[in-house]
Design a protein around this motif. Structure first.
Motif, PDB file in Angstrom:
ATOM      1  N   HIS A 104       2.583   2.759  27.952  1.00  0.00           N
ATOM      2  CA  HIS A 104       3.239   3.762  28.790  1.00  0.00           C
ATOM      3  C   HIS A 104       4.607   4.093  28.201  1.00  0.00           C
ATOM      4  CE1 HIS A 104       4.360   6.068  32.289  1.00  0.00           C
ATOM      5  NE2 HIS A 104       5.459   5.358  32.391  1.00  0.00           N
ATOM      6  N   SER A 105       4.823   5.366  27.885  1.00  0.00           N
ATOM      7  CA  SER A 105       6.071   5.797  27.245  1.00  0.00           C
ATOM      8  C   SER A 105       6.369   4.946  26.017  1.00  0.00           C
ATOM      9  CB  SER A 105       7.245   5.727  28.241  1.00  0.00           C
ATOM     10  OG  SER A 105       7.056   6.629  29.299  1.00  0.00           O
ATOM     11  N   GLY A 106       5.313   4.620  25.279  1.00  0.00           N
ATOM     12  CA  GLY A 106       5.466   3.753  24.115  1.00  0.00           C
ATOM     13  C   GLY A 106       4.832   4.341  22.871  1.00  0.00           C
ATOM     14  N   GLY A 107       5.122   3.722  21.744  1.00  0.00           N
ATOM     15  CA  GLY A 107       4.544   4.152  20.479  1.00  0.00           C
ATOM     16  C   GLY A 107       4.828   3.144  19.392  1.00  0.00           C
ATOM     17  N   TYR A 108       4.357   3.429  18.187  1.00  0.00           N
ATOM     18  CA  TYR A 108       4.471   2.459  17.103  1.00  0.00           C
ATOM     19  C   TYR A 108       4.685   3.156  15.760  1.00  0.00           C
ATOM     20  CZ  TYR A 108      -0.339   3.841  16.066  1.00  0.00           C
ATOM     21  OH  TYR A 108      -1.456   4.569  15.769  1.00  0.00           O
ATOM     22  N   MET A 109       5.098   2.352  14.793  1.00  0.00           N
ATOM     23  CA  MET A 109       5.263   2.787  13.407  1.00  0.00           C
ATOM     24  C   MET A 109       4.775   1.662  12.505  1.00  0.00           C
ATOM     25  SD  MET A 109       7.225   2.212  10.512  1.00  0.00           S
ATOM     26  CE  MET A 109       8.413   1.159  11.302  1.00  0.00           C
ATOM     27  N   LEU A 110       3.998   1.982  11.483  1.00  0.00           N
ATOM     28  CA  LEU A 110       3.494   1.025  10.506  1.00  0.00           C
ATOM     29  C   LEU A 110       3.782   1.557   9.107  1.00  0.00           C
ATOM     30  CD1 LEU A 110      -0.057   0.439  12.068  1.00  0.00           C
ATOM     31  CD2 LEU A 110       1.925  -1.059  12.326  1.00  0.00           C
ATOM     32  N   GLY A 111       4.124   0.654   8.179  1.00  0.00           N
ATOM     33  CA  GLY A 111       4.404   1.129   6.826  1.00  0.00           C
ATOM     34  C   GLY A 111       4.297   0.037   5.783  1.00  0.00           C
ATOM     35  N   LEU A 112       4.186   0.480   4.532  1.00  0.00           N
ATOM     36  CA  LEU A 112       4.196  -0.451   3.400  1.00  0.00           C
ATOM     37  C   LEU A 112       4.725   0.247   2.164  1.00  0.00           C
ATOM     38  CD1 LEU A 112       1.751  -0.002   1.081  1.00  0.00           C
ATOM     39  CD2 LEU A 112       0.334  -0.681   3.009  1.00  0.00           C
ATOM     40  N   THR A 113       5.258  -0.552   1.258  1.00  0.00           N
ATOM     41  CA  THR A 113       5.721  -0.076  -0.044  1.00  0.00           C
ATOM     42  C   THR A 113       5.220  -1.047  -1.101  1.00  0.00           C
ATOM     43  OG1 THR A 113       7.738   0.795   0.968  1.00  0.00           O
ATOM     44  CG2 THR A 113       7.743   0.538  -1.415  1.00  0.00           C
ATOM     45  N   LYS A 114       4.658  -0.527  -2.187  1.00  0.00           N
ATOM     46  CA  LYS A 114       4.127  -1.357  -3.262  1.00  0.00           C
ATOM     47  C   LYS A 114       4.628  -0.834  -4.600  1.00  0.00           C
ATOM     48  CE  LYS A 114       1.475  -4.166  -5.653  1.00  0.00           C
ATOM     49  NZ  LYS A 114       1.850  -5.601  -5.814  1.00  0.00           N
ATOM     50  N   THR A 115       5.209  -1.723  -5.399  1.00  0.00           N
ATOM     51  CA  THR A 115       5.718  -1.362  -6.713  1.00  0.00           C
ATOM     52  C   THR A 115       4.740  -1.808  -7.793  1.00  0.00           C
ATOM     53  OG1 THR A 115       7.996  -1.596  -5.955  1.00  0.00           O
ATOM     54  CG2 THR A 115       7.635  -1.647  -8.333  1.00  0.00           C
ATOM     55  N   LEU A 116       4.446  -0.892  -8.719  1.00  0.00           N
ATOM     56  CA  LEU A 116       3.565  -1.178  -9.855  1.00  0.00           C
ATOM     57  C   LEU A 116       4.343  -0.892 -11.129  1.00  0.00           C
ATOM     58  CD1 LEU A 116       0.380   0.670  -8.520  1.00  0.00           C
ATOM     59  CD2 LEU A 116       0.855  -1.784  -8.402  1.00  0.00           C
ATOM     60  N   ARG A 117       4.640  -1.935 -11.905  1.00  0.00           N
ATOM     61  CA  ARG A 117       5.437  -1.754 -13.117  1.00  0.00           C
ATOM     62  C   ARG A 117       4.518  -1.502 -14.310  1.00  0.00           C
ATOM     63  NH1 ARG A 117      10.549  -2.392 -14.329  1.00  0.00           N
ATOM     64  NH2 ARG A 117      11.026  -3.372 -12.312  1.00  0.00           N
ATOM     65  N   SER A 118       4.758  -0.387 -14.984  1.00  0.00           N
ATOM     66  CA  SER A 118       3.951  -0.032 -16.153  1.00  0.00           C
ATOM     67  C   SER A 118       4.614  -0.419 -17.454  1.00  0.00           C
ATOM     68  CB  SER A 118       3.666   1.480 -16.151  1.00  0.00           C
ATOM     69  OG  SER A 118       4.882   2.217 -16.132  1.00  0.00           O
ATOM     70  N   SER A 119       5.938  -0.585 -17.441  1.00  0.00           N
ATOM     71  CA  SER A 119       6.691  -1.007 -18.625  1.00  0.00           C
ATOM     72  C   SER A 119       8.051  -1.488 -18.146  1.00  0.00           C
ATOM     73  CB  SER A 119       6.841   0.156 -19.609  1.00  0.00           C
ATOM     74  OG  SER A 119       7.791   1.100 -19.137  1.00  0.00           O
ATOM     75  N   PRO A 120       8.849  -2.095 -19.031  1.00  0.00           N
ATOM     76  CA  PRO A 120      10.174  -2.569 -18.607  1.00  0.00           C
ATOM     77  C   PRO A 120      11.075  -1.465 -18.070  1.00  0.00           C
ATOM     78  CG  PRO A 120       9.552  -3.619 -20.664  1.00  0.00           C
ATOM     79  CD  PRO A 120       8.518  -2.562 -20.397  1.00  0.00           C
ATOM     80  N   SER A 121      10.851  -0.212 -18.461  1.00  0.00           N
ATOM     81  CA  SER A 121      11.724   0.883 -18.049  1.00  0.00           C
ATOM     82  C   SER A 121      11.025   1.913 -17.155  1.00  0.00           C
ATOM     83  CB  SER A 121      12.297   1.593 -19.275  1.00  0.00           C
ATOM     84  OG  SER A 121      11.256   2.126 -20.080  1.00  0.00           O
ATOM     85  N   HIS A 122       9.744   1.721 -16.874  1.00  0.00           N
ATOM     86  CA  HIS A 122       9.010   2.663 -16.036  1.00  0.00           C
ATOM     87  C   HIS A 122       8.235   1.892 -14.961  1.00  0.00           C
ATOM     88  CE1 HIS A 122       9.687   4.888 -19.744  1.00  0.00           C
ATOM     89  NE2 HIS A 122       9.430   6.016 -19.090  1.00  0.00           N
ATOM     90  N   PHE A 123       8.241   2.412 -13.759  1.00  0.00           N
ATOM     91  CA  PHE A 123       7.392   1.811 -12.728  1.00  0.00           C
ATOM     92  C   PHE A 123       7.047   2.852 -11.663  1.00  0.00           C
ATOM     93  CE2 PHE A 123      11.774   0.977 -11.477  1.00  0.00           C
ATOM     94  CZ  PHE A 123      11.799   1.280 -10.123  1.00  0.00           C
ATOM     95  N   TYR A 124       5.989   2.565 -10.931  1.00  0.00           N
ATOM     96  CA  TYR A 124       5.522   3.443  -9.861  1.00  0.00           C
ATOM     97  C   TYR A 124       5.723   2.742  -8.511  1.00  0.00           C
ATOM     98  CZ  TYR A 124       3.188   6.212 -13.466  1.00  0.00           C
ATOM     99  OH  TYR A 124       2.923   6.989 -14.567  1.00  0.00           O
ATOM    100  N   VAL A 125       5.960   3.532  -7.491  1.00  0.00           N
ATOM    101  CA  VAL A 125       6.084   3.018  -6.133  1.00  0.00           C
ATOM    102  C   VAL A 125       5.144   3.807  -5.226  1.00  0.00           C
ATOM    103  CG1 VAL A 125       7.590   2.673  -4.140  1.00  0.00           C
ATOM    104  CG2 VAL A 125       8.483   2.308  -6.447  1.00  0.00           C
ATOM    105  N   ILE A 126       4.263   3.091  -4.552  1.00  0.00           N
ATOM    106  CA  ILE A 126       3.370   3.709  -3.572  1.00  0.00           C
ATOM    107  C   ILE A 126       3.960   3.473  -2.188  1.00  0.00           C
ATOM    108  CG2 ILE A 126       1.051   3.708  -2.590  1.00  0.00           C
ATOM    109  CD1 ILE A 126       0.068   2.578  -5.267  1.00  0.00           C
ATOM    110  N   ARG A 127       4.117   4.548  -1.425  1.00  0.00           N
ATOM    111  CA  ARG A 127       4.698   4.441  -0.082  1.00  0.00           C
ATOM    112  C   ARG A 127       3.742   5.041   0.938  1.00  0.00           C
ATOM    113  NH1 ARG A 127       9.062   7.765   0.563  1.00  0.00           N
ATOM    114  NH2 ARG A 127       8.643   8.967  -1.335  1.00  0.00           N
ATOM    115  N   ALA A 128       3.524   4.329   2.020  1.00  0.00           N
ATOM    116  CA  ALA A 128       2.674   4.821   3.106  1.00  0.00           C
ATOM    117  C   ALA A 128       3.322   4.452   4.432  1.00  0.00           C
ATOM    118  CB  ALA A 128       1.272   4.232   3.019  1.00  0.00           C
TER     119      ALA A 128
END
Length: 251
Positions: free
Chosen positions: A169-193
């Motif tokens: 009642h008069s309520g709600g929620y939030m869910l999330g995650l972040t994941k880092t994938l390193r491809s090299s010492p100077s490059h990496f990817y971040v997945i956010r949901a």
């Protein structure tokens, strides 16, 4: 601006969607070590104003806010943070502020607890409003992973039975995650949901319930802008993103 809770995109109570507002605060500048856990907290009091385009006049054009937020990190569970927050709106007192305005964040979380008598009518019959949330964040640095969640309510539950039987009642929620994938010492990817849902629940079929952030004539706003998530006015939002970081910036 202040940013409360673990959300990156959709904070339920307080984010940077609206302008900052003048305030005073009292809190810890760094986590305090209690032996079994570390705690970090803040008390805030401030003034909220109306939009220049509103038809509301007089002293109702400004409100007094009071709030509290705290985070605890248990020892022995690396990367885990547990927190809770409350945010109050009330009309600016005609006779000036008193001690009761500043201690509002410590009042009962149940309406019957405000009077001690469950047979009394809605305590105060005032336009004061509370928003509250509990949240958690767990970070795994070696895995490059972060997961987090928040559950929020607008207004008090009437009593403990009300809270247990109808938590949405008069309520709600939030869910999330972040994941880092390193491809090299100077490059990496971040997945956010991240997903947030503050829609009016199915309880509307048998119990009155308005859109989230709408309680009171001014709502949860500063100068007409929502203080929490922009999509949170009775709505929901989902974000899925992939970021690539490299020596020259981000894509």
């Amino acid at each position: 601006n202040q940013y409360w809770g673990p959300a990156h995109q959709g904070p339920i109570l307080l984010g940077n969607n609206a302008a900052g507002f003048p305030h005073l605060f009292l809190g810890s500048s760094a986590p305090l070590d209690l032996g079994i856990a570390e705690i970090h907290g803040r008390l805030v009091w401030g003034k909220l104003s109306q939009s220049d385009y509103t038809g509301i006049t007089g002293r109702s054009r400004r409100r007094f806010m009071s709030g509290i937020i705290g985070v605890i990190s248990p020892k022995g569970v690396r990367g885990l943070e547990l927190g809770a927050a409350r945010f109050f709106h009330e009309a600016w007192p005609a006779g000036g502020l008193s001690l009761s305005n500043f201690t509002k964040p410590f009042e009962s979380i149940l309406k019957v607890g405000l009077t001690g008598d469950p047979n009394l009518p809605d305590p105060g019959q005032s336009l004061d409003n509370q928003l509250a949330s509990v949240f958690a964040r767990w970070v795994f640095p070696q895995s490059g992973l972060e997961v987090y969640a928040e559950y929020g309510r607008e207004d008090h539950s009437w009593d403990l039975r009300d809270f247990i039987l109808e938590p949405d009642h008069s309520g709600g929620y939030m869910l999330g995650l972040t994941k880092t994938l390193r491809s090299s010492p100077s490059h990496f990817y971040v997945i956010r949901a991240e997903t947030m849902n503050l829609q009016v629940s199915q309880l509307i079929r048998g119990r009155n319930e308005g859109p989230f952030y709408l309680h009171g004539p001014e709502g949860h706003t500063e100068r007409g802008q929502i203080l929490g998530a922009a999509a949170g006015y009775g709505g929901n939002a989902t974000l899925l993103a992939v970021d690539r970081y490299h020596a020259k910036g981000r894509w």
